[in-house]
Enzyme design. Structure first.
Site, short mmCIF file in Angstrom:
data_model
loop_
_atom_site.label_atom_id
_atom_site.label_comp_id
_atom_site.label_asym_id
_atom_site.label_seq_id
_atom_site.Cartn_x
_atom_site.Cartn_y
_atom_site.Cartn_z
N TYR A 36 21.95 -27.45 40.19
CA TYR A 36 20.91 -28.17 39.80
C TYR A 36 20.41 -28.22 38.29
O TYR A 36 20.40 -29.23 37.43
CB TYR A 36 19.47 -28.16 40.49
CG TYR A 36 18.39 -28.75 39.93
CD1 TYR A 36 18.34 -30.04 40.10
CD2 TYR A 36 17.28 -28.26 39.19
CE1 TYR A 36 17.40 -31.05 39.44
CE2 TYR A 36 16.20 -28.92 38.80
CZ TYR A 36 16.17 -30.27 38.98
OH TYR A 36 15.10 -31.03 38.66
N GLY A 61 13.86 -27.58 29.41
CA GLY A 61 12.62 -27.22 29.12
C GLY A 61 11.92 -28.34 28.52
O GLY A 61 12.27 -28.92 27.47
N CYS A 91 18.28 -16.80 45.99
CA CYS A 91 17.42 -17.71 46.39
C CYS A 91 17.76 -18.29 47.73
O CYS A 91 16.81 -18.56 48.53
CB CYS A 91 16.90 -18.88 45.62
SG CYS A 91 18.31 -19.71 44.98
N ASP A 149 21.17 -32.29 45.70
CA ASP A 149 21.63 -31.22 45.32
C ASP A 149 20.85 -29.94 46.26
O ASP A 149 21.51 -28.95 46.52
CB ASP A 149 21.35 -30.83 43.74
CG ASP A 149 19.84 -31.28 43.28
OD1 ASP A 149 19.08 -30.02 43.15
OD2 ASP A 149 19.43 -32.36 43.29
N CYS A 204 14.58 -22.39 30.38
CA CYS A 204 14.40 -22.68 28.73
C CYS A 204 15.87 -22.98 28.36
O CYS A 204 17.01 -22.57 29.07
CB CYS A 204 14.11 -21.15 28.39
SG CYS A 204 12.27 -20.85 28.89
N ASN A 234 15.31 -16.85 27.59
CA ASN A 234 15.55 -17.73 28.58
C ASN A 234 15.73 -16.72 29.79
O ASN A 234 16.65 -15.89 29.96
CB ASN A 234 16.68 -18.64 28.41
CG ASN A 234 17.04 -19.15 30.04
OD1 ASN A 234 18.26 -19.64 29.88
ND2 ASN A 234 16.26 -19.31 30.74
N GLY A 235 14.95 -16.51 30.77
CA GLY A 235 15.21 -15.79 31.81
C GLY A 235 14.04 -14.61 32.26
O GLY A 235 12.83 -15.28 31.98
N CYS A 245 13.04 -16.42 43.19
CA CYS A 245 13.86 -16.05 42.07
C CYS A 245 13.03 -15.10 41.15
O CYS A 245 11.99 -15.13 41.00
CB CYS A 245 14.29 -17.26 41.11
SG CYS A 245 15.28 -16.67 39.87
N CYS A 291 25.04 -15.22 41.54
CA CYS A 291 23.75 -14.77 42.31
C CYS A 291 23.29 -15.93 43.39
O CYS A 291 23.46 -17.26 42.77
CB CYS A 291 22.53 -14.63 41.26
SG CYS A 291 21.07 -14.41 41.90
#
Lengths: 457, 457, 457, 457
Positions: free
Chosen positions: A250, A36, A448, A354, A8, A110-111, A390, A445
């Site tokens: 990405y 988004g 993933c 990517d 988002c 967002n998240g 994720c 982080c």
């Protein structure tokens, strides 16, 4: 085209005595459209009243001149949203506007929260009702609960309750508040425009509004934009740093600066690292447009193998994957990406992308490149194999759908039809980012890739 | 963004006993979308009946599944169109379907006639009525006049009357005819698909339909696709060659092959020539996306200066210039093209683009690049200065609007804010094309650069 | 709902020095919307240039403010169209604008030619090409052929060639021409508005434009509205009178005056005649809304049986039959027409409607009335049984689809579930119209009832 | 056209083991379209999950086949809504779906609360947040607060808190609940369909769904439709009766039965009473369509003056008042209502309408009738003069906008251009309804006429 897509974008502007702030946010949202494409919303505050319009579609489609003319105010908060298909109705569009004891606020998010459901349960036990099952509404309800007249304190208290990776934009009748999770997993930046201030998920939005990037919001920081200026609230939440590395790989636009790092530079640098880690004996380097291009250029520069534009992207069917009809789904990958025969025929090609999620598109790309006569295709991927979900705002598929979750590198190579395949190492990616996973204070982080998350999922 | 934009694209497919040929042409038209975004049309022939649907909009918008389901047939002729604003209503969309003595035909056209008006006058004298003032209808009327049962002979006779640069697609109840002007100014190619045959303005359309490029239609050639196969009609019009060089410079898709020459390769090669003709002492090479990119890569490879992606294009607002509302016009160039600070800051930049028409957009691009800290901007243009109108199908502005028509190179440099400016020479462009203007047999039209036209305007 | 529906409507206005004439015609077309809901077109002439916009849809949908703002001129010609499904694409919308030797004209048409096909053949033999297979284009081509500078003479010559029932509106760069077939089968009237003149298929359009009805165009008359005023052209085509009686029965709006006769009054009068011809012993009279209402009132007044509103029409689904989706087709007749139980329960009901074509809807209506408790339903129809096709502009179904073509009155009564059934006699209908079929000079066309046509089909 | 317009409509169906209940509710909503044309919503429950789709527009526009196909379930709750322009965005559409401790419910509402604001304040004090400022959400929050697993008990407790006039539809995961305010001010009825049960604001919705009217919900009653059948919950709220008399006068469809009274019959009866109370010496009686027609028929029958259809309504522009553009606002009353000259010319006319609010439209109607030659116009209104606001769900204008609030009957007559004017008396209206205002047990709310309300505003 098989990439992760759940993200988002947030844009907010406050500019006292300017009533066309909505138009500025419209421009800013255009710059974040890549974050988004499912729905758009725009709330404005004017004279103590908050109005909001939202709908499914692209920024340019939802916010036409008529709507922008209606949305007058000197503060505005906008949002673009991706989301699962089950949340494709306009009811899920943000900002969410809520009314409560101490006023009205608009909230954009967002998240993802890792304790969203338990917080919702707890509040429902106390009689709170919810219109949606979104984390955004949980946060809004917490802010409402804690707001005793000091919105900064309320957001701080709310942040003490929630866990996860997030950026939040809140608009009250006289202030805009931005907040970022204590690990800084999702990005948020502060900008300056023509005497006013702005917030945006990525700095490129400031460019679209002809404003300037000031700084990133710190992990765990709350900034409050009021008539008197900008101030920061101490949250005491012991911030550390674990910015999502996939934003650099990405999600983000290459012209954005996130946490002081230029996204394009990171991608080019990752391409260089990849060239060193996984060299290939080849004639040319080709990137999968658009997100694979910077890394391909980096690879080319480091390896001394010329970069060529070997795949041409049809720029008119970018939205196909948003509302796919049966017909559009049948359009093969060549409608979107067509190889140039004269470039690849008889050549040994390094193909740089990517990331690989399911691998279905990549198999078709390699097949089409070989179909026009490439001798060899050496696939190089600028992120480590994705094997884990994720939990911080990216809607990843089931683990079993990741091609890397149950295939060895060699098996993937066979599956995709490549002559060789190599992924950048996690260390290589982190070195492109100028940090390391073990040093959490300046870290990223990589959940993933590694399954090790900065906070418990 | 200030480029020439008046072009059209033609796709036709004949595949006996397949009734879903419309769907194939839909895919092909998607591949030619860059040649026209104003309107789309698709005619099918089935059992001696020709049906046609057309409207303003993009291929994906006009031809939805419902429409394609209605358009069943084993032959189909499609068209995408650009045109002046005065022709933006759906009435001007092609193919044009006409009924006359010997049947019904659909006609699709790309190009312009230099004697269209006088032919129209002459036919009007003979009682012919016209629905539009387009050259397409003049040609259709001529074919109708000459058609005594042999459509090939009728098209041949029509070609004897008309002068100009053009490609024509005609569909009768049982044949598809393609024709190209005697100088081969506008492109047209023959392809093969799954046992059937196809025509397309550019070979990339065959790729979209999973077909194969067979060959270019020769200047002055008429090809007829019938149930029995493909045959060529002798026109005896003394063909020569003056293919539009601007197709290679800007119009065509880089993955197309036109007259045996790969468009991408020509652009890269022009970039190399430019590097030799007009070297620059610089740190990096940047292309103006998308059409300036291949030349920038060529320049970089030849000059040994690294190519970088210094301008990021917003892929979601590509159609802005088609139906510009007041608001969208206000969107500055940075909404579409944003420079990456980390790439250009403190650098001496070679900026490569395909052409300059008015110069207004280029001035803003250079200003934005300097705005993020570029030390120097050396502008290199892959086509000679444009100083003359096109009379063969490209809707050029008034000569006085060309910045090169009344400014010296040095004045343009100042006007655009560049530190240096150089254009490729006409000879250099022709050498990239592997031909020369003096040798008309293998030559190209360079009218918009030189004012010398292959046929009298 | 099973009625005939193939009709069209024409409106034209000329008002020197007023540039908003398009807006007036927009209002007039709203008044003729009942004559055609498939497509709408509006052409304006301004300074010698004719512009035209047309599309499928209702007047209010096609002609929005933006379009009307673009269509500036002091003369305008508009059209609403019904037509077979095969002509539902926008290409068939009128006015038709054509360009020829002596200029540009827009042509709008209501009716049908009986020799259209042979005229087309003849002209095609002479090299004329056609965009459509419509009679409108045949007439346009004839006018173009005969136009040597005197448009009135050209229209006159064209009328000498064509046979059929029609009204024509033509707009040149400086005149508006109206013409009506020699039998006056289709209506056309002249009005006056604010110093200017107008033409319309029905006088109610003048009311919508706040103008005044002046007179009907005579059978075989051509009127020319020029800057200098209105003049009439002698056609010498030996006019007689056979105005379509079904216009009075069903097509026309009740507030229109056609050939000096008030449509509402004719319908009420037919109801009175019906009451005398076919009395019924009943408690109440109910009309099938909307077209059966005036006749029901007339029946009630004559029979002395109280009129009640026993069927309620849902005014929001009037367009259902235009673009029926599967779902909308499933909506039963009660969605559109619902009986009022308290009105009909236990009552003997006279049910009055204007006509019966297939009978399918009427069966459902009677069933629903009986379903809420009506004791008896005596069906009375205000037109004779329809047994023959129309050749003058009404798209009638196959003769075998007329319930009256192969059923006796008694069989129809059984089929529809009525307790008694009677149709008005042809003489009765004509007496309501104040004329008789034998007196052709003041007569009406009753072809669909009698199979006897004023001109050979 | 100047009438009150703030109303809503509710339809719900439960039919075990049928998954196409949404389609039934779609038909039912079509029957209630007159109660709200601003937005439409439809929620379905299937396997414990509630899905909801809503948008602005008409039922036929919002709920297309694609949407209905997605909304599968054996229970469904639908809503059509009118509302002030400030609530025209889709966010205000109902049903409102909320999530809370004990589950998810959808709530649809018709009416208004007099203590909505204070209840909201009180709940906000306790931390409840609201998405809108609607009474519907207040009720939803109350139900959520009181729901400890027994939804009937929760609705009952909520009803003990709220005051006002209302009908409520609630859908949980396994039940549908209907409730009506203790005075029965707003209508709600129970129906039976093919083994299942239904709720609707008006009985005509059952007709559309091919179901049967069972009975009205009693004032203060709660009915619960569950798998086991229908049961009634005792609310002990001392119900009395004050059904909105304006529902009978104008809002409701004439084919509905409300509280045992047929709406059409009430209107006809009011026309009869009016004829006795306010006779007129006239030639004909005309009703203002559509709502004035039944009363005009009643007047005609009682007075022995023939009823004629003197005003023709354009059925294609019914929605004009919903989204009026500048142009559509300019369309005068004659576009919508045109008088028939032959009916009224030289006549003394009794003109009957249901009510007068501002009087602006009526002045234009009388002027147009006189404009075509009426000798006299005697205006008769089937409701008493409106002088007071409604507080129970009808969005009345400011009192000063009622023409009757500051004009005597005689002044209104002059203002409107009528030759005489008379309103039915309140007693007369009540006698048509078969009740009286003084007997509250069988009475009606006449607040907008008398200023005396059944409960304190």
């Amino acid at each position: 085209m098989g990439k992760f897509k759940d993200e988002c974008g947030i844009v907010a502007v406050s500019m006292k005595n300017h009533i066309d702030v909505a138009e500025l946010v419209f421009f800013g949202l255009n710059g974040l459209q890549h974050r988004g494409q499912q729905s758009v919303g725009l709330a404005v505050a004017s004279g103590g009243v908050i109005s909001c319009y939202k709908d499914t579609g692209l920024v340019n489609e939802v916010l036409d001149e008529k709507i922008l003319t209606l949305l007058k105010g000197d503060m505005a908060l906008g949002h673009v949203k991706y989301g699962p298909e089950t949340e494709s109705f306009q009811i899920y569009a943000q900002p969410l506007v809520i009314n409560y004891k101490n006023g009205t606020i608009a909230v954009a998010f967002n998240g993802a929260l890792t304790n969203g459901e338990s917080l919702r349960d707890e509040m429902e036990d106390n009689g709170v009702i919810f219109s949606t099952k979104t984390d955004c509404e949980v946060i809004a309800a917490l802010i409402a609960r804690f707001d005793k007249g000091d919105i900064g304190a309320a957001v701080k208290k709310a942040m003490e309750e929630i866990k996860g990776g997030y950026a939040i934009g809140v608009m009250t009748e006289n202030a805009i508040i931005g907040a970022r999770d204590p690990m800084g997993i999702r990005p948020l930046a502060l900008g300056k425009i023509n005497g006013g201030y702005a917030l945006a998920s990525e700095s490129c939005a400031f460019d679209m509004m002809e404003g300037d990037f000031v700084r990133d919001i710190n992990p765990g920081e709350i900034v409050i934009i009021e008539e008197s200026g900008v101030r920061s609230v101490e949250t005491g939440c012991n911030p550390s740093r674990a910015m999502c590395s996939f934003e650099y790989v990405y999600f983000a636009r290459p012209d954005s600066i996130i946490d002081g790092k230029d996204v394009y530079a990171v991608r080019e640098s990752a391409g260089r690292v990849l060239a060193n880690e996984c060299p290939a004996n080849a004639d040319i380097v080709i990137g999968v447009p658009d997100s694979g291009t910077p890394a391909a250029i980096g690879y080319s520069l480091e390896a001394g193998i010329p970069f060529r534009q070997g795949l041409i992207k049809n720029k008119y069917i970018g939205r196909t994957f948003i509302q796919p009809t049966k017909l559009q789904r049948e359009i093969g990958v060549r409608i979107k990406l067509n190889p140039i025969k004269s470039i690849v025929e008889g050549k040994s090609v390094v193909l740089v992308d990517d990331s690989i999620v399911r691998g279905t598109t990549m198999r078709k790309i390699i097949s089409s490149i070989k179909g026009v006569g490439a001798k060899e295709v050496h696939l190089r991927i600028c992120s480590p194999p994705i094997r884990f979900s994720c939990y911080f705002g990216v809607d990843t598929p089931d683990i079993k759908d990741f091609i890397a979750s149950d295939h060895t590198i060699d098996e993937i190579k066979e599956e995709l039809g490549a002559d060789s395949l190599a992924f950048i190492s996690t260390e290589g990616l982190l070195s492109s980012l100028g940090g390391s996973a073990t040093d959490c204070g300046t870290g990223y982080c990589t959940g993933c890739f590694s399954g090790e998350y900065p906070i418990e999922p």
